[in-house]
Write a protein that holds these residues in place. Structure first.
Motif, PDB file in Angstrom:
ATOM      1  N   ARG A 119     -40.667 -13.290   3.926  1.00 43.11           N
ATOM      2  CA  ARG A 119     -41.577 -14.272   3.319  1.00 43.11           C
ATOM      3  C   ARG A 119     -40.833 -15.188   2.360  1.00 43.11           C
ATOM      4  O   ARG A 119     -41.024 -16.417   2.375  1.00 43.11           O
ATOM      5  N   ASP A 150     -41.075  -8.760   2.502  1.00 39.05           N
ATOM      6  CA  ASP A 150     -41.015  -9.752   1.432  1.00 39.05           C
ATOM      7  C   ASP A 150     -39.764 -10.611   1.539  1.00 39.05           C
ATOM      8  O   ASP A 150     -39.783 -11.805   1.200  1.00 39.05           O
ATOM      9  N   ASN A 154     -45.369 -16.748  -6.411  1.00 36.55           N
ATOM     10  CA  ASN A 154     -46.175 -15.925  -5.505  1.00 36.55           C
ATOM     11  C   ASN A 154     -45.985 -16.440  -4.080  1.00 36.55           C
ATOM     12  O   ASN A 154     -46.333 -17.581  -3.776  1.00 36.55           O
ATOM     13  N   THR A 155     -45.432 -15.600  -3.217  1.00 38.09           N
ATOM     14  CA  THR A 155     -45.200 -16.020  -1.826  1.00 38.09           C
ATOM     15  C   THR A 155     -46.031 -15.221  -0.832  1.00 38.09           C
ATOM     16  O   THR A 155     -45.775 -15.268   0.372  1.00 38.09           O
ATOM     17  N   GLU A 156     -47.065 -14.511  -1.328  1.00 35.69           N
ATOM     18  CA  GLU A 156     -47.819 -13.654  -0.418  1.00 35.69           C
ATOM     19  C   GLU A 156     -48.601 -14.452   0.626  1.00 35.69           C
ATOM     20  O   GLU A 156     -48.986 -13.904   1.672  1.00 35.69           O
ATOM     21  N   HIS A 157     -48.776 -15.752   0.398  1.00 35.37           N
ATOM     22  CA  HIS A 157     -49.500 -16.590   1.352  1.00 35.37           C
ATOM     23  C   HIS A 157     -48.605 -17.090   2.480  1.00 35.37           C
ATOM     24  O   HIS A 157     -49.079 -17.716   3.434  1.00 35.37           O
ATOM     25  N   HIS A 171     -43.176 -10.450  -6.267  1.00 37.12           N
ATOM     26  CA  HIS A 171     -42.887 -10.721  -4.859  1.00 37.12           C
ATOM     27  C   HIS A 171     -41.396 -10.914  -4.621  1.00 37.12           C
ATOM     28  O   HIS A 171     -40.988 -11.259  -3.508  1.00 37.12           O
TER      29      HIS A 171
END
Length: 312
Positions: A46, A43, A91-94, A85
């Motif tokens: 990311r 994470d 939201n940085t999961e992408h 995150h």
């Protein structure tokens, strides 16, 4: 312009430190080594990649840092404070970093820039400690080293005695304190007072036009809400890690002492940092003297933060 290598685990305050560094005309970020701490190492990569993308600075190398402490214990993360995150309400999961360099890149940067390169450690001490103990290390060829860590004569934030970056891997912190030469420690004595209010963040979000302006509110509003349960009525939050970059560019507004620094790595006092603050301290032979920032100009810090975060 000061060239820096950041070691980070973003994390809200790390994220603000990265943004500050990218916006400050007196700082040139040469790389970001991403380790575990506030969030997992994955994470951290990311979130760092996300901030570099917003800034249009994907040319800055991301480097694999440590994934776990030298203690052998599982790493402890703090998503409840920093967001699901690790970057507040975002939201940085992408996000997938385009390229991540191996640990050796740290040594490559030192070889290239030598004493021009300042290493700024915002996270657990593990990645930095590894730069000292690995074969072929050239860490002593680098310039200044500044670390966020310790709590001297004040309460900790991970335990009654220990600050989080030290508590998360006291063995690594012990290595850094014992093998470093003139390292500057910025402890909770200072960073706990580096409070930026929600009002300031709202003004920056609404009145500035940097690449980061749109994300300031969702990051800080989440972070501040969590801090309300820790320090009721705070109306904002301390941006611990930003103090290191502010110190780097404004040292005259920070007060230092030179002391030998010791770290307790086990038992009930695990993570305790201490030094001899008597008027004539006892000096242990063949042990390095490092630096501790013990006070700073809070008003100047806040004004500098606003000025930097308003610039393009």
């Amino acid at each position: 312009m000061g060239k820096i290598l950041l070691i980070a685990d973003p994390g809200v305050d790390d994220s603000f430190a990265i943004m500050y560094a990218l916006l400050n005309p007196n700082i040139e970020v040469m790389g970001i080594a991403c380790g575990y701490g506030n969030v997992s190492q994955a994470d951290a990569l990311r979130n760092s990649a996300y901030l570099l993308k917003l800034a249009g600075r994907e040319d800055i190398p991301l480097i694999n840092g440590a994934e776990a402490p030298l203690t052998g214990l599982p790493p402890q993360y703090f998503y409840e404070i920093h967001g699901y995150h690790g970057i507040g309400g975002l939201n940085t999961e992408h996000i997938t970093p385009a390229k991540v360099y191996p640990f050796q890149k740290i040594y490559d940067l030192i070889s290239t820039y030598g004493k021009e390169l300042t290493i700024v450690n915002l996270s657990r001490f593990t990645t930095l400690a590894l730069t000292f103990v690995q074969a072929g290390s050239n860490i002593h060829d680098a310039g200044e080293i500044i670390v966020m860590g310790g709590a001297f004569l004040v309460p900790g934030n991970s335990s009654p005695l220990a600050e989080a970056n030290v508590y998360g891997d006291p063995q690594a912190a012990k290595i850094v304190a014992a093998q470093g030469r003139g390292i500057t420690f910025i402890p909770l004595n200072v960073s706990n007072r580096a409070i930026v209010s929600l009002d300031i963040i709202h003004d920056l979000s609404e009145q500035t036009a940097t690449p980061f302006s749109p994300i300031l509110k969702p990051i800080m509003e989440y972070y501040s809400m969590q801090y309300q349960s820790i320090i009721p009525g705070i109306n904002g939050a301390p941006l611990h890690d930003v103090t290191l970059l502010s110190f780097l560019t404004n040292e005259d507004h920070y007060k230092l002492v030179h002391r030998q620094i010791f770290v307790v790595d086990d038992g009930p006092s695990r993570g305790l940092t201490y030094a001899d603050f008597r008027p004539v301290p006892e000096i242990i032979p063949h042990y390095p003297i490092n630096k501790i920032v013990i006070d700073f100009n809070v008003k100047y810090f806040v004004n500098d933060f606003v000025k930097t975060m308003s610039s393009l």
